[in-house]
Design an enzyme around this catalytic site. Structure first.
Site, PDB file in Angstrom:
ATOM      1  N   SER A  57       0.813  -1.212   0.000  1.00  0.00           N
ATOM      2  CA  SER A  57       0.000   0.000   0.000  1.00  0.00           C
ATOM      3  C   SER A  57       0.849   1.266   0.000  1.00  0.00           C
ATOM      4  O   SER A  57       0.344   2.355  -0.292  1.00  0.00           O
ATOM      5  CB  SER A  57      -0.937   0.010   1.211  1.00  0.00           C
ATOM      6  OG  SER A  57      -1.873  -1.041   1.137  1.00  0.00           O
ATOM      7  N   GLY A 250      -4.214  -2.211  -0.965  1.00  0.00           N
ATOM      8  CA  GLY A 250      -3.357  -1.904  -2.098  1.00  0.00           C
ATOM      9  C   GLY A 250      -3.113  -0.412  -2.227  1.00  0.00           C
ATOM     10  O   GLY A 250      -3.695   0.391  -1.500  1.00  0.00           O
ATOM     11  N   GLY A 252      -2.320   3.411  -4.601  1.00  0.00           N
ATOM     12  CA  GLY A 252      -2.803   4.164  -5.743  1.00  0.00           C
ATOM     13  C   GLY A 252      -4.199   4.729  -5.584  1.00  0.00           C
ATOM     14  O   GLY A 252      -4.816   4.671  -4.517  1.00  0.00           O
ATOM     15  N   CYS A 279      -9.295  -1.838   3.260  1.00  0.00           N
ATOM     16  CA  CYS A 279      -8.510  -0.727   2.728  1.00  0.00           C
ATOM     17  C   CYS A 279      -8.874  -0.446   1.263  1.00  0.00           C
ATOM     18  O   CYS A 279      -9.976  -0.001   0.989  1.00  0.00           O
ATOM     19  CB  CYS A 279      -7.025  -1.006   2.907  1.00  0.00           C
ATOM     20  SG  CYS A 279      -5.996   0.483   2.795  1.00  0.00           S
ATOM     21  N   LEU A 280      -7.980  -0.678   0.303  1.00  0.00           N
ATOM     22  CA  LEU A 280      -8.341  -0.463  -1.096  1.00  0.00           C
ATOM     23  C   LEU A 280      -9.510  -1.357  -1.482  1.00  0.00           C
ATOM     24  O   LEU A 280     -10.375  -0.959  -2.269  1.00  0.00           O
ATOM     25  CB  LEU A 280      -7.141  -0.717  -2.011  1.00  0.00           C
ATOM     26  CG  LEU A 280      -7.390  -0.461  -3.502  1.00  0.00           C
ATOM     27  CD1 LEU A 280      -7.721   0.999  -3.767  1.00  0.00           C
ATOM     28  CD2 LEU A 280      -6.184  -0.896  -4.340  1.00  0.00           C
ATOM     29  N   GLN A 283     -12.596   0.391  -0.606  1.00  0.00           N
ATOM     30  CA  GLN A 283     -12.893   1.435  -1.572  1.00  0.00           C
ATOM     31  C   GLN A 283     -13.401   0.854  -2.887  1.00  0.00           C
ATOM     32  O   GLN A 283     -14.318   1.409  -3.517  1.00  0.00           O
ATOM     33  CB  GLN A 283     -11.639   2.286  -1.796  1.00  0.00           C
ATOM     34  CG  GLN A 283     -11.180   3.007  -0.537  1.00  0.00           C
ATOM     35  CD  GLN A 283      -9.744   3.500  -0.615  1.00  0.00           C
ATOM     36  OE1 GLN A 283      -9.024   3.214  -1.570  1.00  0.00           O
ATOM     37  NE2 GLN A 283      -9.314   4.233   0.404  1.00  0.00           N
ATOM     38  N   ASN A 321      -3.689   2.818   6.896  1.00  0.00           N
ATOM     39  CA  ASN A 321      -2.745   3.247   5.871  1.00  0.00           C
ATOM     40  C   ASN A 321      -3.517   3.547   4.600  1.00  0.00           C
ATOM     41  O   ASN A 321      -3.723   2.675   3.771  1.00  0.00           O
ATOM     42  CB  ASN A 321      -1.688   2.174   5.618  1.00  0.00           C
ATOM     43  CG  ASN A 321      -0.807   2.547   4.442  1.00  0.00           C
ATOM     44  OD1 ASN A 321      -0.658   3.715   4.115  1.00  0.00           O
ATOM     45  ND2 ASN A 321      -0.238   1.549   3.781  1.00  0.00           N
ATOM     46  N   GLY A 323      -4.572   7.027   1.739  1.00  0.00           N
ATOM     47  CA  GLY A 323      -4.541   8.422   1.361  1.00  0.00           C
ATOM     48  C   GLY A 323      -5.790   8.864   0.631  1.00  0.00           C
ATOM     49  O   GLY A 323      -5.949  10.052   0.309  1.00  0.00           O
ATOM     50  N   PHE A 324      -6.676   7.905   0.327  1.00  0.00           N
ATOM     51  CA  PHE A 324      -7.978   8.182  -0.269  1.00  0.00           C
ATOM     52  C   PHE A 324      -9.046   7.659   0.688  1.00  0.00           C
ATOM     53  O   PHE A 324      -8.770   6.780   1.509  1.00  0.00           O
ATOM     54  CB  PHE A 324      -8.127   7.497  -1.629  1.00  0.00           C
ATOM     55  CG  PHE A 324      -7.214   8.040  -2.700  1.00  0.00           C
ATOM     56  CD1 PHE A 324      -7.704   8.915  -3.659  1.00  0.00           C
ATOM     57  CD2 PHE A 324      -5.879   7.674  -2.761  1.00  0.00           C
ATOM     58  CE1 PHE A 324      -6.870   9.419  -4.651  1.00  0.00           C
ATOM     59  CE2 PHE A 324      -5.035   8.173  -3.742  1.00  0.00           C
ATOM     60  CZ  PHE A 324      -5.536   9.046  -4.688  1.00  0.00           C
ATOM     61  N   HIS A 363      -7.060  -1.756   9.073  1.00  0.00           N
ATOM     62  CA  HIS A 363      -6.395  -3.051   8.919  1.00  0.00           C
ATOM     63  C   HIS A 363      -6.582  -3.938  10.154  1.00  0.00           C
ATOM     64  O   HIS A 363      -5.814  -3.840  11.119  1.00  0.00           O
ATOM     65  CB  HIS A 363      -4.900  -2.846   8.658  1.00  0.00           C
ATOM     66  CG  HIS A 363      -4.596  -2.390   7.276  1.00  0.00           C
ATOM     67  ND1 HIS A 363      -4.229  -3.247   6.264  1.00  0.00           N
ATOM     68  CD2 HIS A 363      -4.639  -1.150   6.723  1.00  0.00           C
ATOM     69  CE1 HIS A 363      -4.038  -2.562   5.152  1.00  0.00           C
ATOM     70  NE2 HIS A 363      -4.285  -1.279   5.412  1.00  0.00           N
ATOM     71  N   GLU A 365      -5.854  -6.932  10.455  1.00  0.00           N
ATOM     72  CA  GLU A 365      -4.810  -7.958  10.529  1.00  0.00           C
ATOM     73  C   GLU A 365      -3.518  -7.435  11.134  1.00  0.00           C
ATOM     74  O   GLU A 365      -2.531  -8.174  11.211  1.00  0.00           O
ATOM     75  CB  GLU A 365      -4.514  -8.489   9.122  1.00  0.00           C
ATOM     76  CG  GLU A 365      -3.519  -7.698   8.301  1.00  0.00           C
ATOM     77  CD  GLU A 365      -3.992  -6.315   7.876  1.00  0.00           C
ATOM     78  OE1 GLU A 365      -3.165  -5.489   7.472  1.00  0.00           O
ATOM     79  OE2 GLU A 365      -5.216  -6.049   7.951  1.00  0.00           O
TER      80      GLU A 365
END
Length: 390
Positions: A57, A250, A252, A279-280, A283, A321, A323-324, A363, A365
């Protein structure tokens, strides 16, 4: 304790960090030599620097550690979240010291050099962190030259010219290239990592940059895990006849990754099976359900983030973790917001009202890190068990 960095004519800096606004920090380089350009973020965790640097990530990012003592426990292969580091580099206050830990199998600086990642020490990380909080995550150029020769104007220009993470799909770059099976469970004393020998559920995990400990948690929850690349289609997933589908973390811009991930998820959602995202993956699920994502000012990176479960009132301390974030104002009818950050009120979890489809931004985990949220893996396993009984 090492003294703060003081330069004189005989002690030239061997590394520098140039921000796109023209600010330059000088320090002592360690790890690999050379240059890298990335987004700069800060992480507040007090442990787990090796796990952070090897977390996919962090692709496209240089990490500033607010905790000053980085490197003091060395490195060990057991703590890698992937085979190689994905963070572009690291910024620390004190130079890494010789490792002092019974598990240490190597030195952080030597490990970074072998892995081709740059580190810079002797930096006023408090000042740097304040700048990130106030101005947003900047674009930076990080350079390490043992001779101390830097073209500052060129470095600043490279930082300014870097395109940034908005609109950038990095999941394909960090994902596995072909499918594989995973059966290793969470670390436990004194055996260490043990294989899952009696799985009860078949799970397909989509790898947008999956951390190993997520896969271990799935295995520990009784899952036989098959990992597929980020670009897998719904047909690829459903052909394996899974009991549930997991969407990984992940790097980006989620909107860019969504170009190929959203159609796959929509196809999976046509089947009545549990889906769990982190996380990703959270999203991606939100995008597939019709919501939107936005870039944050400086993101959430650390192991001490309080999150409130809106349905139970419970507060969990979590590792984050990202940023979006998912724009909760765009969640469509039938999608329930389940968790929010107590730092800024941003969305941290959703679920479908009528099906076992859910995801979280943080997260569960985390290792090392808070384990308040591990129950989510058990919830996923329980949902698959319920579907079998029904």
């Amino acid at each position: 304790m090492p003294a703060p960095l003081v330069f004189n004519a005989q002690a030239r800096p061997t590394a520098c960090l140039a921000l796109a606004d023209g600010t330059v920090f000088y320090g002592r380089g360690f790890g690999a030599t050379g240059e890298t350009v990335a987004e700069l973020v800060f992480n507040t965790a007090m442990t787990g620097y090796q796990e952070i640097i090897t977390d996919p990530s962090y692709a496209g990012q240089v990490v500033t550690f607010t905790f000053p003592h980085i490197g003091n426990v060395g490195v060990t292969p057991e703590d890698d979240e992937t085979a190689d580091p994905f963070a572009a580099g690291m910024v620390v206050k004190w130079d890494p010291t010789a490792p002092s830990n019974w598990r240490a199998a190597g030195d952080l600086a030597d490990w970074l050099a072998r892995k081709g990642r740059i580190g810079i020490g002797g930096i006023d990380t408090r000042r740097l962190t304040r700048a990130i909080r106030q101005q947003g995550a900047p674009h930076v150029a990080l350079s390490h030259d043992p001779e101390g020769k830097f073209d500052i104007e060129a470095l600043i220009a490279k930082a300014r010219e870097w395109r940034g993470l908005v609109g950038l799909d990095l999941a394909k770059d960090v994902s596995c290239r072909q499918s594989y099976r995973w059966d290793e469970m969470r670390w436990a004393w004194p055996e260490g990592y043990r294989p899952q020998t009696a799985p009860r559920h078949r799970v397909v995990a989509i790898d947008y940059g999956a951390k190993r400990n997520i896969l271990r948690c799935l295995a520990s929850a009784g899952c036989e895990v098959t990992v597929l690349p980020a670009t897998a289609t719904a047909e690829d997933v459903l052909a394996l006849n899974p009991d549930g589908v997991f969407l990984s973390n992940g790097p980006g811009d989620p909107a860019a990754t969504g170009d190929y991930a959203v159609p796959m998820i929509k196809g999976v959602l046509t089947r009545d099976m549990p889906v769990f995202g982190i996380c990703l993956g959270h999203q991606m699920l939100a995008l597939a359900l019709g919501a939107k994502t936005v870039k944050m000012n400086h993101g959430h990176h650390g192991a001490n983030h309080p999150v409130k479960d809106l349905e139970t009132g419970k507060v969990e301390i979590t590792s984050m973790n990202h940023g979006f974030t998912v724009d909760s104002q765009t969640l469509p009818k039938g999608v329930i917001e389940t968790h929010v950050s107590l730092f800024d009120g941003s969305n941290c979890g959703i679920r479908l009202a009528d099906r076992p489809v859910f995801s979280v931004q943080y997260h569960p985990e985390a290792s090392p890190g808070p384990q308040d949220s591990y129950y989510l893996f058990q919830r996923f396993a329980a949902a698959m068990e319920t579907r079998k009984v029904a």
